[in-house]
Design a protein around this motif. Structure first.
Motif, mmCIF file in Angstrom:
data_model
loop_
_atom_site.group_PDB
_atom_site.id
_atom_site.type_symbol
_atom_site.label_atom_id
_atom_site.label_comp_id
_atom_site.label_asym_id
_atom_site.label_seq_id
_atom_site.Cartn_x
_atom_site.Cartn_y
_atom_site.Cartn_z
ATOM 1 N N CYS A 12 -6.443 0.164 -1.895
ATOM 2 C CA CYS A 12 -5.196 -0.497 -1.491
ATOM 3 C C CYS A 12 -5.054 -1.836 -2.224
ATOM 4 O O CYS A 12 -5.957 -2.673 -2.167
ATOM 5 C CB CYS A 12 -5.201 -0.720 0.019
ATOM 6 S SG CYS A 12 -3.762 -1.652 0.587
ATOM 7 N N CYS B 264 -5.062 -4.671 0.921
ATOM 8 C CA CYS B 264 -6.251 -4.987 1.724
ATOM 9 C C CYS B 264 -7.547 -4.517 1.075
ATOM 10 O O CYS B 264 -8.633 -4.855 1.545
ATOM 11 C CB CYS B 264 -6.117 -4.399 3.129
ATOM 12 S SG CYS B 264 -6.324 -2.606 3.195
ATOM 13 N N SER C 265 -8.946 -1.623 0.973
ATOM 14 C CA SER C 265 -9.681 -0.489 1.546
ATOM 15 C C SER C 265 -9.306 0.818 0.853
ATOM 16 O O SER C 265 -8.247 0.928 0.234
ATOM 17 C CB SER C 265 -9.414 -0.387 3.048
ATOM 18 O OG SER C 265 -8.073 -0.076 3.267
ATOM 19 N N CYS D 231 -1.512 3.180 2.597
ATOM 20 C CA CYS D 231 -2.884 2.807 2.984
ATOM 21 C C CYS D 231 -3.132 3.187 4.446
ATOM 22 O O CYS D 231 -2.317 2.882 5.316
ATOM 23 C CB CYS D 231 -3.063 1.303 2.769
ATOM 24 S SG CYS D 231 -4.619 0.677 3.414
ATOM 25 N N CYS E 135 -3.848 -0.560 6.436
ATOM 26 C CA CYS E 135 -2.802 -1.575 6.669
ATOM 27 C C CYS E 135 -1.385 -1.016 6.503
ATOM 28 O O CYS E 135 -0.419 -1.749 6.631
ATOM 29 C CB CYS E 135 -3.007 -2.781 5.755
ATOM 30 S SG CYS E 135 -2.581 -2.471 4.017
ATOM 31 N N HIS F 276 0.268 -0.323 3.963
ATOM 32 C CA HIS F 276 1.000 -0.771 2.768
ATOM 33 C C HIS F 276 1.314 0.446 1.893
ATOM 34 O O HIS F 276 0.473 1.329 1.725
ATOM 35 C CB HIS F 276 0.141 -1.779 1.983
ATOM 36 C CG HIS F 276 0.758 -2.207 0.683
ATOM 37 N ND1 HIS F 276 1.853 -3.034 0.624
ATOM 38 C CD2 HIS F 276 0.436 -1.921 -0.617
ATOM 39 C CE1 HIS F 276 2.172 -3.239 -0.640
ATOM 40 N NE2 HIS F 276 1.330 -2.573 -1.418
HETATM 41 ZN ZN ZN Z 1 -4.248 -1.594 2.805
#
Ligand code: ZN
Length: 316
Positions: free
Chosen positions: A42, A45, A47, A61, A64, A66
């Motif tokens: 991501c 963030c 991850s 994601c 989060c 996104h």
């Molecule tokens: Zn994220």
């Protein structure tokens, strides 16, 4: 008749290209591998793990939420064209011996002319970025050249009105001057000594041996640590056949044929991109199988070039 191994090498046929990149899924998979070689990450963030939202062709994601696309951060960003259209444009622009016009690209891709035009310009920007750090070494032939201007009557060559000056440098093997290796083509505003000094520091390895026709500004190559051998050139036809300048004269001749054949006339704004396109293809002519992957890498590694930048300024 001896076969030229470079000209007769096996390239990537359009059939093979279609088999590899003929569908949107294949193109997207290639983009995902290039962008996230170790799996999705991501951009917000950091991850791993994402859902793929099919209707909008976006990755979301899991942590989060996104949303991002494989084209974000690349020269393809904000484009609404299918990925396979981009891929075919990259193939058409990289795989031929010569460039193709935006009009031909429009016909191949089945898109509107403005779309083909900006698609081509954006891909040329990626070629320019890929070649921006090219350095020449060993023995280099250098010359001044001019594009555009009046095609009939008037003065020709140096000092002709309306001509766009550019610099042509060609690396050959030290012992065999007929063995041409790489070229660097650079649009310049003038042929002053400080212009050549700035160019040489960027484009020549220290220790390069430069051969020129002795035009005053070319002594500027010494700023890079290169040695300079001015050789008085005979004028006209005899000069163009001189052994010492055979490599650079051949590149200039091919280049003029290519630029005139494709865009008929080249403005100062677009010349750097057309030179970069020629340089990109020429410097990869030894391995045609690798030219499409090289352009694909360039397109995915080059940041976005909005249309307003393409219109207002030249890249590269
Ligand atoms: Zn994220």
């Amino acid at each position: 008749m001896a076969i030229n191994r470079i000209q007769f090498q096996k390239g990537l046929s359009f059939r093979d290209f279609q088999a590899r990149y003929g569908t949107e899924v294949q193109c997207r998979d290639a983009m995902v591998k290039a962008k996230w070689p170790h799996g999705f990450q991501c951009p917000k963030c950091g991850s791993g793990g994402a859902y793929f939202l099919v209707p909008r062709q976006l990755f979301q994601c899991k942590a989060c939420h996104h949303q991002t696309s494989v084209t974000v951060g690349t020269v393809m960003e904000s484009s609404h064209l299918p990925l396979r259209t981009w891929f075919e444009a990259m193939y058409r622009l990289s795989h031929g011996k010569h460039s193709i016009s935006a009009l031909e690209l429009k016909r191949y891709l089945g898109v509107r002319y403005p779309t083909a035009y900006y698609l081509k310009q954006k891909i040329l920007c990626a070629m320019s970025a890929a070649e921006s750090s090219r350095k020449l070494k060993d023995r280099v032939e250098i010359d001044d050249a001019y594009a555009g201007g009046a095609t009939h009557g008037g003065k020709r060559g140096r000092g002709a009105p309306g001509k766009q000056p550019f610099l042509v440098a060609v690396q050959t093997a030290m012992e065999n001057h007929r063995q041409v290796i790489y070229t660097v083509l650079k649009a310049v505003t003038d042929f002053k000594i400080e212009t050549i000094e700035a160019w040489a520091k960027k484009a020549l390895d220290p220790g390069t041996h430069v051969v020129s026709d002795g035009l005053h500004c070319f002594r500027g190559v010494a700023a890079s640590g290169a040695s300079h051998e001015p050789i008085k050139s005979e004028g006209g036809w005899k000069g163009s056949k001189m052994e010492a300048f055979q490599a650079v004269n051949t590149v200039i001749s091919n280049l003029k044929g290519n630029i005139l054949g494709v865009c008929r006339w080249c403005s100062a704004r677009h010349l750097p991109r057309y030179l970069a396109e020629h340089q990109f293809r020429f410097n990869r002519r030894f391995n045609l199988q690798a030219i499409f992957p090289a352009l694909f890498a360039a397109v995915t590694n080059t940041p976005p070039h909005p249309v307003r930048l393409l219109v207002s300024e030249a890249c590269g």
